[in-house]
Design an enzyme around this catalytic site. Structure first.
Site, PDB file in Angstrom:
ATOM      1  N   LYS A  96       0.905  -1.191  -0.106  1.00 37.81           N
ATOM      2  CA  LYS A  96      -0.042   0.161   0.068  1.00 37.81           C
ATOM      3  C   LYS A  96       0.931   1.111  -0.134  1.00 37.81           C
ATOM      4  O   LYS A  96       1.729   1.445   0.854  1.00 37.81           O
ATOM      5  CB  LYS A  96      -0.863   0.034   1.256  1.00 37.81           C
ATOM      6  CG  LYS A  96      -2.028  -1.024   1.074  1.00 37.81           C
ATOM      7  CD  LYS A  96      -3.245  -0.632   2.204  1.00 37.81           C
ATOM      8  CE  LYS A  96      -4.409  -1.396   1.840  1.00 37.81           C
ATOM      9  NZ  LYS A  96      -4.197  -2.833   1.722  1.00 37.81           N
ATOM     10  N   ASP A 130      -1.488  -2.195  -4.153  1.00 30.34           N
ATOM     11  CA  ASP A 130      -2.737  -1.932  -3.890  1.00 30.34           C
ATOM     12  C   ASP A 130      -3.567  -0.787  -4.309  1.00 30.34           C
ATOM     13  O   ASP A 130      -2.675   0.233  -4.141  1.00 30.34           O
ATOM     14  CB  ASP A 130      -3.065  -2.303  -2.403  1.00 30.34           C
ATOM     15  CG  ASP A 130      -2.900  -3.535  -1.884  1.00 30.34           C
ATOM     16  OD1 ASP A 130      -2.470  -4.482  -2.709  1.00 30.34           O
ATOM     17  OD2 ASP A 130      -2.857  -3.808  -0.714  1.00 30.34           O
ATOM     18  N   MET A 131      -4.604  -0.607  -4.351  1.00 28.48           N
ATOM     19  CA  MET A 131      -5.305   0.718  -4.635  1.00 28.48           C
ATOM     20  C   MET A 131      -6.258   1.096  -3.402  1.00 28.48           C
ATOM     21  O   MET A 131      -6.814   0.314  -2.801  1.00 28.48           O
ATOM     22  CB  MET A 131      -6.311   0.789  -5.828  1.00 28.48           C
ATOM     23  CG  MET A 131      -6.902   2.188  -6.124  1.00 28.48           C
ATOM     24  SD  MET A 131      -5.534   3.066  -6.721  1.00 28.48           S
ATOM     25  CE  MET A 131      -5.135   2.970  -8.344  1.00 28.48           C
ATOM     26  N   GLN A 159     -10.140  -0.192  -9.155  1.00 28.18           N
ATOM     27  CA  GLN A 159     -11.428  -0.322  -8.455  1.00 28.18           C
ATOM     28  C   GLN A 159     -12.489  -0.198  -9.523  1.00 28.18           C
ATOM     29  O   GLN A 159     -12.782   0.664 -10.166  1.00 28.18           O
ATOM     30  CB  GLN A 159     -11.402   0.437  -7.363  1.00 28.18           C
ATOM     31  CG  GLN A 159     -10.400   0.061  -6.339  1.00 28.18           C
ATOM     32  CD  GLN A 159     -10.116   1.517  -5.414  1.00 28.18           C
ATOM     33  OE1 GLN A 159     -10.236   2.672  -5.918  1.00 28.18           O
ATOM     34  NE2 GLN A 159      -9.656   1.130  -4.174  1.00 28.18           N
ATOM     35  N   ARG A 181      -4.903  -5.827 -11.366  1.00 31.03           N
ATOM     36  CA  ARG A 181      -5.648  -6.659 -10.653  1.00 31.03           C
ATOM     37  C   ARG A 181      -7.090  -5.985 -10.407  1.00 31.03           C
ATOM     38  O   ARG A 181      -7.145  -4.664  -9.798  1.00 31.03           O
ATOM     39  CB  ARG A 181      -5.165  -6.899  -9.105  1.00 31.03           C
ATOM     40  CG  ARG A 181      -5.985  -7.549  -8.027  1.00 31.03           C
ATOM     41  CD  ARG A 181      -5.929  -7.018  -6.685  1.00 31.03           C
ATOM     42  NE  ARG A 181      -4.532  -7.229  -6.465  1.00 31.03           N
ATOM     43  CZ  ARG A 181      -3.777  -6.494  -5.086  1.00 31.03           C
ATOM     44  NH1 ARG A 181      -4.694  -5.882  -4.352  1.00 31.03           N
ATOM     45  NH2 ARG A 181      -2.700  -6.746  -5.067  1.00 31.03           N
ATOM     46  N   LYS A 184     -13.568  -4.839  -6.827  1.00 34.14           N
ATOM     47  CA  LYS A 184     -14.934  -4.098  -6.857  1.00 34.14           C
ATOM     48  C   LYS A 184     -14.493  -2.674  -6.074  1.00 34.14           C
ATOM     49  O   LYS A 184     -14.920  -1.519  -6.485  1.00 34.14           O
ATOM     50  CB  LYS A 184     -15.870  -4.573  -5.854  1.00 34.14           C
ATOM     51  CG  LYS A 184     -16.450  -5.944  -6.709  1.00 34.14           C
ATOM     52  CD  LYS A 184     -17.828  -6.294  -6.116  1.00 34.14           C
ATOM     53  CE  LYS A 184     -18.132  -7.612  -6.813  1.00 34.14           C
ATOM     54  NZ  LYS A 184     -19.778  -8.203  -6.300  1.00 34.14           N
ATOM     55  N   GLY A 185     -13.749  -2.714  -5.082  1.00 36.33           N
ATOM     56  CA  GLY A 185     -13.437  -1.406  -4.243  1.00 36.33           C
ATOM     57  C   GLY A 185     -13.893  -1.623  -2.794  1.00 36.33           C
ATOM     58  O   GLY A 185     -15.031  -1.991  -2.664  1.00 36.33           O
ATOM     59  N   ALA A 186     -13.070  -1.205  -1.714  1.00 36.04           N
ATOM     60  CA  ALA A 186     -13.571  -1.635  -0.552  1.00 36.04           C
ATOM     61  C   ALA A 186     -13.602  -0.417   0.657  1.00 36.04           C
ATOM     62  O   ALA A 186     -13.844  -0.463   1.463  1.00 36.04           O
ATOM     63  CB  ALA A 186     -12.379  -2.294   0.081  1.00 36.04           C
ATOM     64  N   LYS A 198     -24.854  -2.345  -5.907  1.00 35.12           N
ATOM     65  CA  LYS A 198     -24.118  -3.476  -6.399  1.00 35.12           C
ATOM     66  C   LYS A 198     -24.305  -3.851  -7.908  1.00 35.12           C
ATOM     67  O   LYS A 198     -23.389  -4.303  -8.403  1.00 35.12           O
ATOM     68  CB  LYS A 198     -24.820  -4.899  -5.461  1.00 35.12           C
ATOM     69  CG  LYS A 198     -24.199  -6.041  -6.198  1.00 35.12           C
ATOM     70  CD  LYS A 198     -24.390  -7.264  -5.377  1.00 35.12           C
ATOM     71  CE  LYS A 198     -24.090  -8.610  -5.875  1.00 35.12           C
ATOM     72  NZ  LYS A 198     -22.932  -8.955  -6.226  1.00 35.12           N
ATOM     73  N   ARG A 286     -13.379  -5.911   5.996  1.00 37.42           N
ATOM     74  CA  ARG A 286     -14.007  -7.318   5.784  1.00 37.42           C
ATOM     75  C   ARG A 286     -15.298  -7.282   6.240  1.00 37.42           C
ATOM     76  O   ARG A 286     -16.337  -7.940   5.856  1.00 37.42           O
ATOM     77  CB  ARG A 286     -12.997  -8.436   6.210  1.00 37.42           C
ATOM     78  CG  ARG A 286     -11.608  -8.507   5.761  1.00 37.42           C
ATOM     79  CD  ARG A 286     -11.555  -8.700   4.228  1.00 37.42           C
ATOM     80  NE  ARG A 286     -11.938  -7.653   3.186  1.00 37.42           N
ATOM     81  CZ  ARG A 286     -11.119  -6.679   2.751  1.00 37.42           C
ATOM     82  NH1 ARG A 286      -9.805  -6.443   3.093  1.00 37.42           N
ATOM     83  NH2 ARG A 286     -11.531  -5.936   1.878  1.00 37.42           N
TER      84      ARG A 286
END
Ligand SMILES: Cc1cc2nc3c(=O)[nH]c(=O)nc-3n(C[C@H](O)[C@H](O)[C@H](O)COP(=O)(O)OP(=O)(O)OC[C@H]3O[C@@H](n4cnc5c(N)ncnc54)[C@H](O)[C@@H]3O)c2cc1C
Length: 304
Positions: A96, A130-131, A159, A181, A184-186, A198, A286
């Site tokens: 990151k 990572d994004m 994302q 990679r 979806k985006g977190a 969604k 998560r």
């Protein structure tokens, strides 16, 4: 609403103190995080490798605000690369950029990534960037553009929920097919910046899968969503690519059955294996993704 609340909590110091200093049992953390130390991650990756699944090693940490913290993260990453070599495990390394100081000084951050990619190359492993939050997307793309020609194996997370992503990918493709990679985006993002529903996110994800199979290099499809994985399988067949022509990526502890099934079927599968003590924001993301994880989390708190 559920997702927003938990993503909001991920940035709150008081909630963080309650969770990390309170009764939260190790079992919740252990479900999603390999352990505190690099050797815990290496051991988790060895177990994955035995099942024909690759690793994506991640040292937890983000939003570093001072040069000392960034340098420390860099040194810890270097140590991880050495351990990868010693153990001979099949893994890439995820970084990151805010952990390496992007938020306050881009140039040292670029040098850290360059040094890690060089060390990685020497031991046969590559880096994945990572994004993070949308505020860092432009600078993250700049770092990737600066280093991608020196390190053709460098992979960048993008994302699908961001409205700008198709344009960013078109721009990257003008130089060379980008190695990406797709996630979806977190993070919690405003509606001007990111799709919220969604159905909209999935539609853009499907569009970007097709785009990557046409114009990308070695697509990485990072999702636990069976419908999207099937879309990628169809896209590979459409362009005449086999099961190894792309990589399916998932997170440690999530849909282990599907990870193993896909690997047994002959697909290339990798699992993102986080380790370290700075697990709080990762864990909150998560939980935000799935109400069932909240029940698991609360049961553990009550049991303690
Ligand atoms: C390898 C990898 C790397 C990633 N890197 C980044 C990154 O750099 N930047 C970024 O913003 N995001 C990243 N993410 C996170 C990603 O953006 C999503 O938030 C996350 O993958 C959930 O979306 P999904 O595609 O799995 O679909 P969802 O629709 O969220 O989930 C589909 C199904 O998967 C299962 N599932 C999903 N999430 C969970 C969970 N937390 N617990 C239990 N079951 C679950 C459920 O069965 C669910 O129905 C990454 C994800 C992966 C797999």
């Amino acid at each position: 609403m559920f997702r927003e609340t938990w993503l909001w909590a991920s940035g709150k110091q008081r909630v963080q103190r309650f969770v990390t200093e309170g009764n939260l049992t190790r079992s919740v953390v252990q479900r999603f995080i390999a352990g505190d130390k690099a050797e815990d991650a290496i051991s988790a990756i060895q177990q994955l490798n035995a099942k024909d699944i690759g690793g994506i090693l991640d040292l937890l940490g983000e939003g570093v605000t001072d040069p000392v913290g960034a340098k420390q993260a860099f040194e810890d990453y270097l140590d991880s690369v050495k351990r990868i070599e010693e153990a001979g495990v099949d893994t890439t390394v995820a970084v990151k950029l805010t952990q390496l100081g992007l938020a306050f000084d881009k140039q040292p951050c670029i040098e850290y990534v360059r040094a890690l990619a060089t060390e990685g190359q020497a031991v046969g492993t590559s880096l994945e960037i990572d994004m993070e939050q949308s505020a860092y997307v432009t600078e993250t793309l700049d770092v990737f553009k600066t280093l991608r020609h020196e390190f053709p194996d460098l992979r960048l997370a993008v994302q699908a929920y961001l409205r700008r992503t198709p344009v960013d990918l078109q721009e990257l493709a003008t130089e060379a097919p980008p190695k990406v990679r797709l996630v979806k985006g977190a993070y919690a993002e405003p509606t001007e910046v990111a799709f919220q529903k969604k159905a909209e996110i999935d539609a853009q994800y499907r569009y970007l899968i097709d785009w990557l199979f046409d114009k990308g290099a070695d697509p990485g499809i990072a999702s636990h969503d069976s419908a999207l994985i099937q879309h990628a399988q169809r896209a590979a067949a459409r362009v005449g690519g086999g099961k190894k022509s792309f990589e399916i990526q998932m997170l440690y502890g999530i849909r282990r059955d599907l990870q193993e099934q896909l690997a047994k079927e002959g697909y290339r599968v990798s699992v993102y294996v986080p380790f370290g003590c700075a697990w709080y924001p990762y864990l909150m993301r998560r939980i935000a993704e799935r109400p069932a994880n909240l029940r698991f989390f609360l049961r553990a708190v009550v049991r303690d």
